[in-house]
Scaffold this motif. Structure first.
Motif: not given
Ligand SMILES: C[S@@+](CC[C@H](N)C(=O)[O-])C[C@H]1O[C@@H](n2cnc3c(N)ncnc32)[C@H](O)[C@@H]1O
Length: 262
Positions: A15-16, A53, A57, A74, A77, A101, A103, A126-128, A155-157, A160-161
């Motif tokens: 995703a990153a 997005n 931020l 963050d 991030s 932070v 993953t 780490g994992d949020l 932000i935009a995370v 994915f959860v």
């Molecule tokens: C679309 S990017 C957003 C990056 C940044 N927040 C922005 O908006 O520009 C999503 C990020 O969330 C991270 N991510 C996804 N699940 C996560 C989790 N459970 N814990 C920490 N990071 C996570 C991904 O690895 C990715 O880097």
């Protein structure tokens, strides 16, 4: 949780790195670019959505510093791209501290490289969803003062959860750890009026191993439980305190965004 990023697999999209590709960054591999370009075929606006997005931020960071906040957590991030949280915040308030932070090992690697020996910022691998570990890391304990307000950025995370008790209890833990005056900022993908298109994007991400959960405004609003949304509330991303005139086609950005205080 390891502080050493696990090996990077260039054949497995992340995703990153897909997001980095959408933003025109260079920290991605062919497998990521393939997903990004397929996503842009389905939804040509997707690079614009990623850029909008980032703009949200930046507005949030400036809003938080204007409220006197000098520390940021963050979560999710991403891969460092231009105008990171610490750069935007420090342009307003040079004493700001930031803990990133993520993953994703690529995000962690590049953030480490970029932050180098910056003493006011750190990156945690780490994992949020594991707030106890995140909050206990030396980076968080050393840089963020729990007695002072912090801006928690999601932000935009969260898209994915997956839903579940882990997510709810993680949000509860970050809220409990945040001193009065803290802020929570969230942006989140939503279907708006395009359920078919967004379902195709979600299916594409799912097939590439990074499942995407689209949520509606009612569900995203629940993530702010225990916080009080600041004006203008939970809105379409471009409509959250725009710098200039509000766009007329905010639905096109398929993003909900809000900031709340406690
Ligand atoms: C679309 S990017 C957003 C990056 C940044 N927040 C922005 O908006 O520009 C999503 C990020 O969330 C991270 N991510 C996804 N699940 C996560 C989790 N459970 N814990 C920490 N990071 C996570 C991904 O690895 C990715 O880097």
């Amino acid at each position: 949780m390891s502080t050493v990023p696990s090996p990077i697999d260039p054949n497995r999209p992340s995703a990153a790195r897909i997001y980095d590709a959408l933003l025109g960054g260079t920290h991605n591999f062919a497998a990521d670019r393939a997903v990004a370009s397929r996503a842009a075929e389905i939804l040509p606006e997707i690079p614009l959505i990623a850029r909008a997005n980032r703009d949200f931020l930046h507005r949030v960071v400036r809003y938080a510093t204007a409220r006197g906040i000098r520390q940021f957590l963050d979560l999710g991030s991403g891969i460092p791209t231009e105008r990171n949280v610490h750069e935007v915040a420090r342009a307003e308030a040079p004493d700001t501290r930031v803990v990133y932070v993520d993953t994703d090992p690529t995000a962690v690697l590049y953030a480490r490289h970029m932050l180098d020996d910056d003493e006011q910022t750190a990156i945690v691998h780490g994992d949020l969803l594991d707030p106890a570990t995140v909050l206990a890391t030396p980076a968080v304990r050393g840089l963020l003062d729990p007695s002072r307000p912090v801006a928690v950025l999601l932000i935009a995370v969260l898209h994915f959860v997956p839903d579940g008790p882990e997510l709810d209890s993680a949000l509860h833990a970050y809220r409990a750890a945040a001193a009065p005056g803290s802020l929570l900022a969230i942006s989140h993908a939503t279907a708006c009026g395009s359920p078919e298109l967004t379902a195709r994007i979600a299916e594409l991400y799912g097939r590439s191993g990074t499942p995407l959960v689209l949520r509606d405004a009612d569900r995203v609003a629940e993530f702010f439980d225990g916080w009080e949304l600041v004006e203008p509330g939970l809105v379409l991303g471009p409509l959250w305190r725009p710098d200039g005139d509000p766009v007329s086609d905010a639905e096109r950005f398929l993003t909900l965004a809000g900031v709340a205080s406690r």
